[in-house]
Design a protein around this motif. Structure first.
Motif, PDB file in Angstrom:
ATOM      1  N   LEU A  67       0.836  -1.197   0.000  1.00  0.00           N
ATOM      2  CA  LEU A  67       0.000   0.000   0.000  1.00  0.00           C
ATOM      3  C   LEU A  67       0.866   1.241   0.000  1.00  0.00           C
ATOM      4  O   LEU A  67       1.931   1.264   0.628  1.00  0.00           O
ATOM      5  CB  LEU A  67      -0.893   0.024   1.245  1.00  0.00           C
ATOM      6  N   LYS A  68       0.396   2.296  -0.681  1.00  0.00           N
ATOM      7  CA  LYS A  68       1.116   3.561  -0.671  1.00  0.00           C
ATOM      8  C   LYS A  68       0.119   4.697  -0.480  1.00  0.00           C
ATOM      9  O   LYS A  68      -1.079   4.535  -0.718  1.00  0.00           O
ATOM     10  CB  LYS A  68       1.940   3.736  -1.935  1.00  0.00           C
ATOM     11  N   THR A  69       0.623   5.835  -0.038  1.00  0.00           N
ATOM     12  CA  THR A  69      -0.215   7.011   0.178  1.00  0.00           C
ATOM     13  C   THR A  69      -0.988   7.323  -1.103  1.00  0.00           C
ATOM     14  O   THR A  69      -0.420   7.338  -2.185  1.00  0.00           O
ATOM     15  CB  THR A  69       0.657   8.209   0.596  1.00  0.00           C
ATOM     16  N   GLY A  70      -2.281   7.532  -0.955  1.00  0.00           N
ATOM     17  CA  GLY A  70      -3.142   7.827  -2.099  1.00  0.00           C
ATOM     18  C   GLY A  70      -3.947   6.622  -2.573  1.00  0.00           C
ATOM     19  O   GLY A  70      -4.915   6.784  -3.320  1.00  0.00           O
ATOM     20  N   ASP A  71      -3.562   5.412  -2.162  1.00  0.00           N
ATOM     21  CA  ASP A  71      -4.350   4.230  -2.531  1.00  0.00           C
ATOM     22  C   ASP A  71      -5.745   4.344  -1.925  1.00  0.00           C
ATOM     23  O   ASP A  71      -5.919   4.894  -0.837  1.00  0.00           O
ATOM     24  CB  ASP A  71      -3.680   2.942  -2.032  1.00  0.00           C
ATOM     25  N   ARG A  72      -6.727   3.803  -2.640  1.00  0.00           N
ATOM     26  CA  ARG A  72      -8.117   3.818  -2.177  1.00  0.00           C
ATOM     27  C   ARG A  72      -8.604   2.387  -2.034  1.00  0.00           C
ATOM     28  O   ARG A  72      -8.473   1.604  -2.969  1.00  0.00           O
ATOM     29  CB  ARG A  72      -8.991   4.580  -3.172  1.00  0.00           C
ATOM     30  N   ILE A  73      -9.170   2.093  -0.878  1.00  0.00           N
ATOM     31  CA  ILE A  73      -9.640   0.744  -0.592  1.00  0.00           C
ATOM     32  C   ILE A  73     -11.150   0.790  -0.368  1.00  0.00           C
ATOM     33  O   ILE A  73     -11.611   1.350   0.634  1.00  0.00           O
ATOM     34  CB  ILE A  73      -8.948   0.190   0.678  1.00  0.00           C
ATOM     35  N   PRO A  74     -11.953   0.228  -1.297  1.00  0.00           N
ATOM     36  CA  PRO A  74     -13.403   0.182  -1.084  1.00  0.00           C
ATOM     37  C   PRO A  74     -13.716  -0.749   0.094  1.00  0.00           C
ATOM     38  O   PRO A  74     -13.127  -1.832   0.202  1.00  0.00           O
ATOM     39  CB  PRO A  74     -13.953  -0.393  -2.388  1.00  0.00           C
ATOM     40  N   VAL A  75     -14.627  -0.319   0.985  1.00  0.00           N
ATOM     41  CA  VAL A  75     -14.929  -1.100   2.186  1.00  0.00           C
ATOM     42  C   VAL A  75     -16.404  -1.049   2.566  1.00  0.00           C
ATOM     43  O   VAL A  75     -17.132  -0.149   2.162  1.00  0.00           O
ATOM     44  CB  VAL A  75     -14.113  -0.589   3.411  1.00  0.00           C
ATOM     45  N   ILE A  76     -16.807  -2.049   3.358  1.00  0.00           N
ATOM     46  CA  ILE A  76     -18.003  -1.963   4.178  1.00  0.00           C
ATOM     47  C   ILE A  76     -17.490  -1.268   5.430  1.00  0.00           C
ATOM     48  O   ILE A  76     -16.551  -1.750   6.073  1.00  0.00           O
ATOM     49  CB  ILE A  76     -18.573  -3.360   4.537  1.00  0.00           C
ATOM     50  N   VAL A  77     -18.049  -0.130   5.802  1.00  0.00           N
ATOM     51  CA  VAL A  77     -17.498   0.712   6.858  1.00  0.00           C
ATOM     52  C   VAL A  77     -17.433   0.005   8.212  1.00  0.00           C
ATOM     53  O   VAL A  77     -16.472   0.156   8.954  1.00  0.00           O
ATOM     54  CB  VAL A  77     -18.313   2.024   6.974  1.00  0.00           C
ATOM     55  N   ASP A  78     -18.453  -0.780   8.530  1.00  0.00           N
ATOM     56  CA  ASP A  78     -18.531  -1.443   9.833  1.00  0.00           C
ATOM     57  C   ASP A  78     -19.013  -2.872   9.620  1.00  0.00           C
ATOM     58  O   ASP A  78     -20.122  -3.095   9.148  1.00  0.00           O
ATOM     59  CB  ASP A  78     -19.498  -0.678  10.727  1.00  0.00           C
ATOM     60  N   SER A  79     -18.172  -3.859   9.966  1.00  0.00           N
ATOM     61  CA  SER A  79     -18.506  -5.262   9.712  1.00  0.00           C
ATOM     62  C   SER A  79     -19.803  -5.688  10.400  1.00  0.00           C
ATOM     63  O   SER A  79     -20.478  -6.598   9.931  1.00  0.00           O
ATOM     64  CB  SER A  79     -17.360  -6.163  10.158  1.00  0.00           C
ATOM     65  N   ILE A  80     -20.173  -5.042  11.477  1.00  0.00           N
ATOM     66  CA  ILE A  80     -21.422  -5.379  12.180  1.00  0.00           C
ATOM     67  C   ILE A  80     -22.636  -5.010  11.322  1.00  0.00           C
ATOM     68  O   ILE A  80     -23.686  -5.637  11.420  1.00  0.00           O
ATOM     69  CB  ILE A  80     -21.480  -4.681  13.555  1.00  0.00           C
ATOM     70  N   GLN A  81     -22.483  -3.992  10.477  1.00  0.00           N
ATOM     71  CA  GLN A  81     -23.590  -3.546   9.629  1.00  0.00           C
ATOM     72  C   GLN A  81     -23.333  -3.936   8.173  1.00  0.00           C
ATOM     73  O   GLN A  81     -23.451  -3.124   7.267  1.00  0.00           O
ATOM     74  CB  GLN A  81     -23.796  -2.038   9.783  1.00  0.00           C
ATOM     75  N   ASP A  82     -22.985  -5.196   7.965  1.00  0.00           N
ATOM     76  CA  ASP A  82     -22.720  -5.722   6.628  1.00  0.00           C
ATOM     77  C   ASP A  82     -24.041  -6.160   5.989  1.00  0.00           C
ATOM     78  O   ASP A  82     -24.360  -7.340   5.924  1.00  0.00           O
ATOM     79  CB  ASP A  82     -21.735  -6.896   6.725  1.00  0.00           C
TER      80      ASP A  82
END
Length: 167
Positions: A50-65
């Motif tokens: 990983l490097k500065t500026g990389d973007r990682i798509p996520v589910i913000v909170d695993s409890i609210q998947d």
């Protein structure tokens, strides 16, 4: 004539000691406090590719998947990388803290749990961006919740932007 020289001297002094052009505007009270990345984060992120500026798509909170709106409060969360993020960090989970205001949900992520690390984590440095509205980089657009201390967002996804310092 002496009064003219004194006035000229005062004007010159005022020009030299005017407002500092490099001074930052005051930080809005609704933003989280400034912060520094955890020690060793840059090295660990480099090891993970990983490097500065990389973007990682996520589910913000695993409890609210789940699809649809999500309700967040000030708390520790585990984000789940999705799509390209999951391909880059297979099996990883990203831990951090959410900061909630009436109109924004901010996230500061400071650790990654990798399958190799088991229950331990390695330092990380990332902030939460809204995948639909990334004009200002100030978290997810949120709406006040009827529950005190909570905000509601349109859906449970976001982007974690890899940074070298928290804004």
């Amino acid at each position: 004539m002496a009064g003219g020289w004194a006035l000229l001297g005062l004007l010159a002094l005022a020009c030299q000691h005017g407002p500092d052009a490099s001074a930052k505007p005051p930080r809005p009270k609704w933003m989280p406090p400034e912060g520094t990345c955890p020690r060793g984060a840059q090295l660990q992120m480099e090891r993970l590719g990983l490097k500065t500026g990389d973007r990682i798509p996520v589910i913000v909170d695993s409890i609210q998947d789940h699809p649809g709106p999500a309700r967040y409060n000030y708390s520790f969360v585990i984000a789940l990388p999705q799509g390209a993020g999951e391909a880059k960090l297979p099996g990883a989970r990203i831990g951090g803290r959410l900061y909630v205001t009436k109109h924004r949900v901010f996230g500061r992520y400071d650790r990654i749990f990798t399958p190799e690390s088991g229950a331990t984590s390695v330092p990380f440095c990332g902030v939460l961006l809204d995948s639909r509205w990334d004009r200002d980089g100030e978290g997810l657009i949120a709406y006040p919740s009827p529950l005190k201390g909570f905000s509601v967002v349109q859906d449970n996804t976001g982007i974690i932007l890899v940074v070298d310092q928290y804004p």
